[in-house]
Scaffold this active site. Structure first.
Site, PDB file in Angstrom:
ATOM      1  N   HIS A 262       1.026  -1.305   0.148  1.00 38.38           N
ATOM      2  CA  HIS A 262       0.074   0.019  -0.069  1.00 38.38           C
ATOM      3  C   HIS A 262       0.818   1.441   0.068  1.00 38.38           C
ATOM      4  CE1 HIS A 262      -3.682   2.253   1.159  1.00 38.38           C
ATOM      5  NE2 HIS A 262      -2.738   3.318   1.832  1.00 38.38           N
ATOM      6  N   GLU A 263       1.716   1.364   0.925  1.00 35.60           N
ATOM      7  CA  GLU A 263       2.605   2.600   1.008  1.00 35.60           C
ATOM      8  C   GLU A 263       3.417   2.834  -0.166  1.00 35.60           C
ATOM      9  OE1 GLU A 263       2.118   4.650   3.126  1.00 35.60           O
ATOM     10  OE2 GLU A 263       0.839   3.681   4.485  1.00 35.60           O
ATOM     11  N   HIS A 266       1.791   5.124  -2.460  1.00 38.28           N
ATOM     12  CA  HIS A 266       1.977   6.336  -1.907  1.00 38.28           C
ATOM     13  C   HIS A 266       3.199   6.908  -2.304  1.00 38.28           C
ATOM     14  CE1 HIS A 266      -1.846   6.873  -0.170  1.00 38.28           C
ATOM     15  NE2 HIS A 266      -1.637   6.161   0.887  1.00 38.28           N
ATOM     16  N   GLU A 292      -4.745   7.956  -2.417  1.00 34.27           N
ATOM     17  CA  GLU A 292      -5.412   6.682  -2.094  1.00 34.27           C
ATOM     18  C   GLU A 292      -5.590   5.827  -3.164  1.00 34.27           C
ATOM     19  OE1 GLU A 292      -4.998   6.396   1.070  1.00 34.27           O
ATOM     20  OE2 GLU A 292      -5.915   4.348   1.226  1.00 34.27           O
TER      21      GLU A 292
END
Ligand code: CO
Length: 502
Positions: A262-263, A266, A292
């Site tokens: 997930h990170e 970003h 997101e």
């Protein structure tokens, strides 16, 4: 030239924000406990300076003069000017007394919630909640007057310039109609799909190795970022220096692993913003939704796909030879797929899976919109919550506010308008990954081999390199060829949870 003076002023603000981000990262990861009080003072002094600069009296005149120069500016400069002015209008919109009253009320209410939430005491929390909602409504009204928006739209607009309740509501209404049937089918089908549990422990140093290896393979630039362990996961970043903090749980590695996937989404967005504009508002990542969408594209669209899990399974096995020796079955790609695509309706948002998560968001969107526009009173929230939960997930929360409206810190801390970003991000991620697959039909085979450069190339070309030049809805339309809808997301859920294809 006034525009040039503004560029210089906002460059200084960017530098101050850089220092804030790095000092905050240090506070969350490295700082010894005894440094806390003085650090709090130092940060508050820094933020005072940032606020002074963001509301500086010379800005009013500079913006008035720069408006006359606008016609001669390039499209990037014009967008930059609009974004600077928007920041300034927001920073100066609210009277100081109201800002201070909100800050006091929010910190009182958050503290009360920390005790009364676990005690399931909504009645005790209500006076604090009423005060926060009342002040937030006043702020939303004032902001809305300045920005020519309805009060709730003025709050949404903070996280996503251009986001309007009227355009979100139909998307959410479609999902509200679609999701319960899909969830029921998935749950029924999955009752016949046994998953083999993995058996720990998973040593923290091996998890850290896995995390670093994954970040490297995913294309995280270690010359412009680092990954460290911390009690709470977070990401504190400037484009040239992205700091990711991971929390390790020795009993299971899955959360740390999926957390960094997930990170990574970003982080890669940050690390690939347009170089020439990095210190200006137009060079920043566009919005919370879009940010997101990049992390969810990595974590959900890619990270839980069979192709990705086939790529990652041997790396996991290499990280944890002892656990593999205890039970190989738990680490095969198909078992990982079954585990990471489990649909399990529950009342807690943080534990929700990909398919049920939007239900939690839709419910919060409807309630917070009602609170801000005045159609729902704070005392009626538990009832509204229970009704929606039963409608969408078949789960009552009556009398169980701890696991209902008292479960999140957002509202006690005065954050309204933020929740929709999660689900808008998921919709954008689905629509973008669909476009990637159309442009590059072999992308899944590449992912299976651990090759991400084609995917990254598409994202760089269509998303990352544009910074904040366009609004995110315009960017989505340019990138994918159509306006944002729920179609790609619905098809993705059907494929993954009903057909069990990918
Ligand atoms: Co995120």
């Amino acid at each position: 030239m006034s525009y040039a003076a503004l560029v210089k002023h906002y460059r200084t603000l960017f530098h101050l924000g850089h220092v804030d981000a790095m000092v905050s990262w240090d506070e969350g990861t490295m700082m010894p406990i005894g440094g806390g009080d003085a650090r709090g003072e130092a940060l508050s002094a820094l933020r005072g300076v940032i606020h002074q600069q963001a509301t500086h009296e010379k800005l009013s005149g500079l913006f008035a003069a720069a408006a006359k120069e606008a016609a001669a500016l390039s499209p990037w400069q014009q967008a930059n000017l609009r974004l600077m002015e928007r920041d300034w209008v927001r920073a100066t919109a609210l009277p100081r007394g109201l800002v201070e009253a909100m800050s006091r009320a929010q910190s009182r209410s958050e503290q009360a919630w920390r005790k009364l939430g676990p005690d399931n005491d909504f009645a005790g929390f209500l006076p604090f909640f009423r005060e926060v909602v009342g002040l937030k409504r006043e702020a939303a009204q004032t902001l809305g007057d300045k920005l020519a928006l309805s009060p709730y739209d003025a709050l949404l607009d903070e996280y996503e310039s251009g986001a309007r309740a009227a355009s979100i509501a139909p998307l959410f209404a479609r999902l509200r109609a679609f999701l319960p049937g899909l969830i029921a089918k998935a749950v029924e089908q999955q009752s016949r799909e046994p998953v083999t549990a993995c058996e720990g422990p998973f040593p923290v140093d091996r998890q850290h190795w896995l995390v670093l290896e994954l970040m490297r393979r995913l294309g995280f630039d270690f010359d412009h970022g680092r990954v460290d362990a911390a009690p709470h996961p977070f990401c504190s970043c400037v484009p040239t220096d992205v700091r990711i903090a991971v929390h390790y749980d020795v009993d299971d590695y899955i959360n740390a692993m999926m957390g960094v996937v997930h990170e990574a989404g970003h982080a890669k967005y940050q690390q690939n913003l347009p170089n020439d504009w990095l210190d200006q508002p137009v060079g920043a990542a566009r919005s919370t939704n879009l940010h997101e969408s990049q992390s969810l594209l990595h974590e959900m669209q890619v990270g839980r796909s069979r192709a990705f899990l086939q790529f990652v399974a041997p790396i996991i096995a290499e990280a944890f030879p002892a656990a593999v020796a205890r039970g190989r079955e738990a680490f095969n790609p198909e078992n990982l797929f079954l585990r990471l695509t489990r649909v399990n309706p529950g009342v807690i948002r943080r534990n929700a899976d990909e398919a049920t998560y939007p239900c939690h968001i839709i419910l919060r969107f409807e309630i917070e919109k009602g609170l801000i526009d005045g159609s729902l009173r704070p005392e009626d929230v538990p009832e509204a919550w229970d009704v929606s939960m039963r409608e969408m997930l078949g789960l009552p929360t009556r009398g169980n506010d701890r696991d209902g409206c008292l479960q999140d810190v957002h509202w006690p801390a005065g954050m309204f308008g933020y929740f929709p970003t999660y689900t808008l991000g998921a919709l954008i991620a689905a629509q973008m990954f669909d476009a990637v697959k159309r442009a590059h039909p072999k992308v899944n085979e590449q992912i299976r081999r651990g090759e991400f450069h084609v995917l990254d190339g598409w994202l760089r070309e269509h998303v990352w390199s544009h910074g904040s030049l366009w609004g995110s809805m315009e960017l989505v339309e340019r990138a994918t060829g159509s306006a944002l809808s729920t179609e790609a997301f619905e098809q993705h859920l059907e494929r993954r949870y009903v057909l069990r294809e990918s």
